[in-house]
Design an enzyme around this catalytic site. Structure first.
Site, PDB file in Angstrom:
ATOM      1  N   HIS A   1       0.839  -1.197   0.000  1.00 35.60           N
ATOM      2  CA  HIS A   1       0.000   0.000   0.000  1.00 35.60           C
ATOM      3  C   HIS A   1       0.880   1.255   0.000  1.00 35.60           C
ATOM      4  CE1 HIS A   1      -3.454   2.554   1.380  1.00 35.60           C
ATOM      5  NE2 HIS A   1      -2.470   3.228   1.940  1.00 35.60           N
ATOM      6  N   GLU A   2       1.901   1.260   0.843  1.00 39.02           N
ATOM      7  CA  GLU A   2       2.798   2.423   0.915  1.00 39.02           C
ATOM      8  C   GLU A   2       3.600   2.566  -0.378  1.00 39.02           C
ATOM      9  OE1 GLU A   2       2.283   4.492   3.049  1.00 39.02           O
ATOM     10  OE2 GLU A   2       1.054   3.255   4.350  1.00 39.02           O
TER      11      GLU A   2
ATOM     12  N   HIS B   1       1.692   4.319  -2.938  1.00 41.50           N
ATOM     13  CA  HIS B   1       1.681   5.777  -2.794  1.00 41.50           C
ATOM     14  C   HIS B   1       2.909   6.382  -3.477  1.00 41.50           C
ATOM     15  CE1 HIS B   1      -1.859   6.489  -0.526  1.00 41.50           C
ATOM     16  NE2 HIS B   1      -1.467   5.890   0.576  1.00 41.50           N
TER      17      HIS B   1
ATOM     18  N   GLU C   1      -6.350   6.782  -1.384  1.00 40.09           N
ATOM     19  CA  GLU C   1      -6.233   5.667  -0.449  1.00 40.09           C
ATOM     20  C   GLU C   1      -6.834   4.407  -1.069  1.00 40.09           C
ATOM     21  OE1 GLU C   1      -4.542   5.431   2.353  1.00 40.09           O
ATOM     22  OE2 GLU C   1      -3.933   7.503   2.046  1.00 40.09           O
TER      23      GLU C   1
END
Lengths: 184, 398
Positions: free
Chosen positions: B144-145, B148, B225
């Site tokens: 997930h990071e 980003h 997100e």
């Protein structure tokens, strides 16, 4: 406006467009090459870890010479593999011997408690993951590149400049794909 | 995926422009209010301020964020498992360079990413995260990071976040000035009524703009997100990993005393779950993140691991008709099968110890294990060259 100018502008735009398309295809093709190199890096890393593993394990597993030799032999075979299909086969063989080694290691509690062994186990398990992620990324990249060469109008440019479709790295055997993921 | 990155870049540019317009409008209105006729000077000042802050945030932003979170950089030896997972996700996402890895001492399981581009980036995780996550879950969070970073959200958070901050500060200054001071009005020839109207419109603009800026910024932040969740599912080919990690974080949040849910206010929106608003269940215009519950439900509702699967699950659970992510031919229009779990068994005690050891190691503590089983952690400030085991009396060289 002079019709000559209009033609010149149209041709210039067309040339720019072709250059843009061509560069995009080149970029994608380079990405495919890089993605393939990533797989190689990880395979090599696995080969590099094995002598260390054998060294660590040897002291504990005095009666498992055959298992250890099988790993060493499979490693040599994998390192000497020439073409891609031979390589895939050899790597699969190496993988099999490693799984056996780690299964046998279950019988040696001292070995299993050794920090050195645990560290190597983590490294090998992660290298295994890295190989499959590198393969996943390679296949994604090939898919992207192939699609880019097939859609109109890029397919014309791909045809003229000889951009050939990339090959997917697939596991031929369906049963093997369905087999549960290996964890050491 | 790659089209997505391109689309994100374009959208970020458009948004930056929009924010710049609001900023100039506010500066104009304030200057015009303070000294009629000086609006253009106000715009100039606003512009200079913006450039300076953007440059600062671009070059120093990542290190400022990491410093705000008291994050410490770690090496591979400090936590090989975490490092390996970051490496795995770097490969899966196709990032050109592995982000630096940082650790934060915080019992709340959380993580954030920062950086200015895919070549200069960092991922920070809390000790709380390392303490409770198994390999698949940790992989989901890291993915997930990583998303980003890959989707350029980190740059967006830096540049647009700063602009929203500047707009808020300007409006705030104005409101204070308005409340406490009298403006120096030079003789003006405009009729009083017209002046009053301009005045009121100006005040409305100034007061509303920070709110509008914030709402737009947060709407996009929430969408990103979701995007990062979808990308994480695609990178790992295992949506359940992230879903289960979010569930553990949510469980922690709901049971934890509020004193544990603390974070620097600037940093809070960047975490995988915002610690300051985590207890709220529903989305509002001012939420930085979609509700964790919805995120989990979408991930669990996915039939595969692709964006197409995420879109389908998103539409079903949120009840919207339009796709969240535009999918094109090159990104793949089909479903992608999910891999099986890694099946790694973890001992909670071992994980917990590992997490704290990582922290000690990041502070350059030296570890020595005595033959009697006792483990010393020797601080870098230790001066002597030998240490005696208090239990068995063995002497160790440091």
């Amino acid at each position: 406006m002079n019709p000559v100018w209009i033609i010149v502008i149209v041709v210039a735009l067309l040339v720019l467009f072709v250059i843009f398309m061509f560069n995009r295809l080149v970029r994608l093709r380079n990405e495919v090459t890089n993605a393939w190199a990533q797989i190689d890096v990880q395979l090599k890393r696995r080969h590099d870890l094995i002598p260390n593993l054998i060294e660590t394990v040897r002291g504990y597993m005095k009666h498992e010479r055959e298992t250890l030799e099988a790993v060493t032999e499979a490693r040599t075979r994998a390192m000497n593999a020439k073409d891609i299909s031979e390589k895939i086969e050899a790597e699969k063989g190496l993988m099999g011997t490693l799984i056996r080694l780690f299964a046998v290691a279950e019988n040696y509690p001292d070995l299993k408690a050794s920090t050195n062994f645990l560290a190597l186990q983590e490294e090998l398990a992660s290298t295994e993951n890295k190989i499959s992620f590198a393969r996943q990324y390679y296949n994604d990249t090939v898919y992207r590149y192939n699609t880019a060469t097939q859609v109109f109008p890029a397919n014309i440019i791909a045809g003229i400049f000889g951009f050939k479709a990339g090959t997917f790295f697939t596991v031929e055997n369906e049963a093997e794909r369905a087999a549960p993921k290996v964890s050491f | 995926m790659y089209e997505l990155v391109r689309a994100n870049k374009i959208r970020s540019a458009a948004l930056t422009l929009f924010m710049a317009l609001i900023l100039f409008l506010v500066s104009y209105a304030i200057a015009e209010y303070a000294v009629p006729g000086s609006g253009y000077i106000g715009v100039l000042i606003g512009f200079v301020l913006w450039i300076i802050l953007t440059l600062i945030s671009f070059y120093a932003g990542p290190s400022i964020y990491l410093a705000l979170g008291h994050a410490r950089k770690i090496k591979k030896e400090d936590n090989p498992r975490l490092f390996n997972i970051v490496e795995e996700m770097t490969i899966a996402s196709g990032l050109p360079k592995m982000p630096d890895v940082y650790i934060i001492e915080d019992p709340m399981p959380n993580a954030f990413a920062t950086g200015r581009n895919p070549k200069v980036s960092a991922i920070a995780v809390t000790t709380g995260l390392l303490q409770i996550m198994n390999r698949d879950e940790l992989q989901g969070v890291i993915a997930h990071e990583m998303a980003h970073v890959k989707n350029r959200d980190v740059l967006y958070m830096l540049v647009v976040g700063i602009m929203v901050g500047v707009i808020t500060i300007l409006a705030d200054l104005f409101v204070r000035g308005f409340l406490y001071g009298r403006r120096s009005r030079s003789a003006s020839k405009a009729p009083a009524q017209a002046q009053a109207i301009i005045l009121i419109v100006g005040i409305i603009v100034i007061v509303l703009s920070p709110i509008i800026a914030r709402i737009v910024y947060l709407a996009i932040s929430r969408k990103r997100e979701y995007l990062a969740d979808a990308s994480a599912a695609l990178f790992t080919r295992y949506p359940e990993g992230l879903a289960s990690a979010l569930e553990k974080i949510e469980a922690f949040v709901q049971n934890a005393p509020p004193r544990l849910l603390k974070a620097n206010a600037t940093l809070a929106p960047m975490y995988i779950v915002n610690p300051l608003t985590a207890k709220k269940k529903r989305d509002s215009l001012f939420s930085t993140h979609p509700s964790t519950e919805n995120r989990i439900r979408i991930l669990r509702g996915m039939g595969g691991a692709s964006f197409v699967d995420y879109n389908a699950a998103y539409k079903k659970i949120i009840g919207k008709a339009e796709d969240l992510i535009k999918v094109d031919k090159e990104g793949g229009e089909g479903t992608v099968s999910v891999r099986s779990p890694s099946g790694e068994e973890v001992d909670k005690k071992v994980l917990s110890r590992e997490a704290m050891d990582t922290l000690w190691k990041s502070m350059d503590y030296q570890f020595i294990t005595c033959s009697c089983g006792l483990k010393f952690k020797i601080p870098p400030t230790f001066k002597g060259d030998r240490i005696v085991c208090p239990r068995c009396g063995t002497v160790h060289d440091v």
